[in-house]
Design a protein around this motif. Sequence first.
Motif, PDB file in Angstrom:
ATOM      1  N   ILE A  74       0.850  -1.183   0.000  1.00  0.00           N
ATOM      2  CA  ILE A  74       0.000   0.000   0.000  1.00  0.00           C
ATOM      3  C   ILE A  74       0.891   1.240   0.000  1.00  0.00           C
ATOM      4  N   TYR A  75       0.740   2.067  -1.040  1.00  0.00           N
ATOM      5  CA  TYR A  75       1.511   3.301  -1.179  1.00  0.00           C
ATOM      6  C   TYR A  75       0.730   4.454  -0.531  1.00  0.00           C
ATOM      7  N   PHE A  76       1.326   5.080   0.472  1.00  0.00           N
ATOM      8  CA  PHE A  76       0.671   6.173   1.194  1.00  0.00           C
ATOM      9  C   PHE A  76       1.349   7.504   0.887  1.00  0.00           C
ATOM     10  N   GLU A  77       0.598   8.448   0.338  1.00  0.00           N
ATOM     11  CA  GLU A  77       1.065   9.831   0.291  1.00  0.00           C
ATOM     12  C   GLU A  77       0.488  10.608   1.465  1.00  0.00           C
ATOM     13  N   ASP A  78      -0.515  10.046   2.144  1.00  0.00           N
ATOM     14  CA  ASP A  78      -1.087  10.659   3.341  1.00  0.00           C
ATOM     15  C   ASP A  78      -0.135  10.467   4.517  1.00  0.00           C
ATOM     16  N   GLU A  79      -0.249  11.334   5.511  1.00  0.00           N
ATOM     17  CA  GLU A  79       0.600  11.201   6.696  1.00  0.00           C
ATOM     18  C   GLU A  79       0.106  10.080   7.605  1.00  0.00           C
ATOM     19  N   ASN A  80       0.998   9.611   8.463  1.00  0.00           N
ATOM     20  CA  ASN A  80       0.734   8.589   9.474  1.00  0.00           C
ATOM     21  C   ASN A  80       0.314   7.255   8.856  1.00  0.00           C
ATOM     22  N   ALA A  81       1.244   6.644   8.156  1.00  0.00           N
ATOM     23  CA  ALA A  81       0.973   5.363   7.503  1.00  0.00           C
ATOM     24  C   ALA A  81       0.607   4.284   8.513  1.00  0.00           C
ATOM     25  N   LYS A  82       1.204   4.311   9.701  1.00  0.00           N
ATOM     26  CA  LYS A  82       0.885   3.296  10.701  1.00  0.00           C
ATOM     27  C   LYS A  82      -0.594   3.359  11.090  1.00  0.00           C
ATOM     28  N   ASN A  83      -1.095   4.564  11.310  1.00  0.00           N
ATOM     29  CA  ASN A  83      -2.498   4.717  11.673  1.00  0.00           C
ATOM     30  C   ASN A  83      -3.408   4.207  10.561  1.00  0.00           C
ATOM     31  N   LEU A  84      -3.062   4.497   9.326  1.00  0.00           N
ATOM     32  CA  LEU A  84      -3.876   4.061   8.197  1.00  0.00           C
ATOM     33  C   LEU A  84      -3.805   2.550   8.016  1.00  0.00           C
ATOM     34  N   MET A  85      -2.626   1.961   8.262  1.00  0.00           N
ATOM     35  CA  MET A  85      -2.511   0.501   8.194  1.00  0.00           C
ATOM     36  C   MET A  85      -3.342  -0.164   9.286  1.00  0.00           C
ATOM     37  N   ASP A  86      -3.381   0.452  10.471  1.00  0.00           N
ATOM     38  CA  ASP A  86      -4.217  -0.088  11.543  1.00  0.00           C
ATOM     39  C   ASP A  86      -5.694  -0.035  11.149  1.00  0.00           C
ATOM     40  N   LYS A  87      -6.095   1.043  10.475  1.00  0.00           N
ATOM     41  CA  LYS A  87      -7.482   1.141   9.997  1.00  0.00           C
ATOM     42  C   LYS A  87      -7.777   0.044   8.981  1.00  0.00           C
ATOM     43  N   TRP A  88      -6.804  -0.224   8.117  1.00  0.00           N
ATOM     44  CA  TRP A  88      -6.984  -1.280   7.116  1.00  0.00           C
ATOM     45  C   TRP A  88      -7.116  -2.646   7.792  1.00  0.00           C
ATOM     46  N   LYS A  89      -6.300  -2.886   8.821  1.00  0.00           N
ATOM     47  CA  LYS A  89      -6.381  -4.166   9.534  1.00  0.00           C
ATOM     48  C   LYS A  89      -7.755  -4.344  10.178  1.00  0.00           C
ATOM     49  N   VAL A  90      -8.258  -3.309  10.818  1.00  0.00           N
ATOM     50  CA  VAL A  90      -9.582  -3.387  11.439  1.00  0.00           C
ATOM     51  C   VAL A  90     -10.654  -3.642  10.388  1.00  0.00           C
ATOM     52  N   ALA A  91     -10.569  -2.939   9.254  1.00  0.00           N
ATOM     53  CA  ALA A  91     -11.560  -3.115   8.189  1.00  0.00           C
ATOM     54  C   ALA A  91     -11.511  -4.525   7.618  1.00  0.00           C
ATOM     55  N   LEU A  92     -10.298  -5.070   7.464  1.00  0.00           N
ATOM     56  CA  LEU A  92     -10.153  -6.420   6.926  1.00  0.00           C
ATOM     57  C   LEU A  92     -10.771  -7.453   7.862  1.00  0.00           C
ATOM     58  N   LEU A  93     -10.557  -7.266   9.158  1.00  0.00           N
ATOM     59  CA  LEU A  93     -11.107  -8.207  10.128  1.00  0.00           C
ATOM     60  C   LEU A  93     -12.632  -8.165  10.175  1.00  0.00           C
ATOM     61  N   LYS A  94     -13.217  -7.053   9.769  1.00  0.00           N
ATOM     62  CA  LYS A  94     -14.675  -6.923   9.795  1.00  0.00           C
ATOM     63  C   LYS A  94     -15.338  -7.577   8.576  1.00  0.00           C
ATOM     64  N   GLN A  95     -14.545  -7.857   7.543  1.00  0.00           N
ATOM     65  CA  GLN A  95     -15.109  -8.458   6.340  1.00  0.00           C
ATOM     66  C   GLN A  95     -15.529  -9.906   6.633  1.00  0.00           C
ATOM     67  N   THR A  96     -16.717 -10.254   6.214  1.00  0.00           N
ATOM     68  CA  THR A  96     -17.207 -11.618   6.452  1.00  0.00           C
ATOM     69  C   THR A  96     -17.061 -12.510   5.225  1.00  0.00           C
ATOM     70  N   ALA A  97     -16.848 -11.898   4.047  1.00  0.00           N
ATOM     71  CA  ALA A  97     -16.737 -12.697   2.824  1.00  0.00           C
ATOM     72  C   ALA A  97     -15.468 -13.539   2.818  1.00  0.00           C
ATOM     73  N   ILE A  98     -14.417 -13.058   3.488  1.00  0.00           N
ATOM     74  CA  ILE A  98     -13.141 -13.773   3.546  1.00  0.00           C
ATOM     75  C   ILE A  98     -12.697 -13.846   5.001  1.00  0.00           C
ATOM     76  N   ALA A  99     -12.622 -15.060   5.530  1.00  0.00           N
ATOM     77  CA  ALA A  99     -12.204 -15.239   6.921  1.00  0.00           C
ATOM     78  C   ALA A  99     -10.755 -14.798   7.087  1.00  0.00           C
TER      79      ALA A  99
END
Length: 205
Positions: A140-165
């Motif tokens: 994931i290429y980030f031009e936005d600041e705070n890549a760690k925070n955005l990666m944490d958001k992505w991890k939370v979003a991925l865990l919420k997906q039910t289509a793929i365990a």
Amino acid sequence: METDLTLRDLLNRADEDEPFQIKLGLQTAELDSEKLEYIEQAVEWTISEMVMHRKHKQGLSEDQRTVEIVSQLRALGLKASHDEEIGGHADIAIRLKGGFLWIAEAKNWRGCAWIFKGFRQLLTRYATGLPSQDNGAVLIYFEDENAKNLMDKWKVALLKQTAIATKIIQNFRIGFRSKHTHKGAGIDFNVRHFAVPLYWNPEDK
């Protein structure tokens, strides 16, 4: 005069030359776990090179950035390709001896939904589920600041997906590794999620 050199001798001589160490390691890697280790080390090195020169990497497309990474991987001795036909056009594919195949999907950050689209391509289109082909990555290429925070958001979003365990099996300083069931083969497929922090906004003027 003794001229035979062991791999350990060569690695010791490599000292801080990480590209040379990666090349040597790839030449002798036999186990899938060893091959994966050197591939991920190579990817980390190419990301580091890109981030160090992020001033000149602003506003680029996903393909422009990914082609640069593939070129660096090839320079490290990996048989890497961009846009190879593997159930679709895979962003990065690396082939090694023994039928080993590692595939990555690369995305510019446009929010979690955009990343999930690429993730689903990786897992349901490109991944084969065959032996020695059960690891891949999302870059994931980030031009936005705070890549760690955005990666944490992505991890939370991925865990919420039910289509793929999803199960998180390893966390890194920036990024993580997840495990999923490949629907076709029924085996575990592991995905390393790499952040490429390209934010550039100097405040020294």
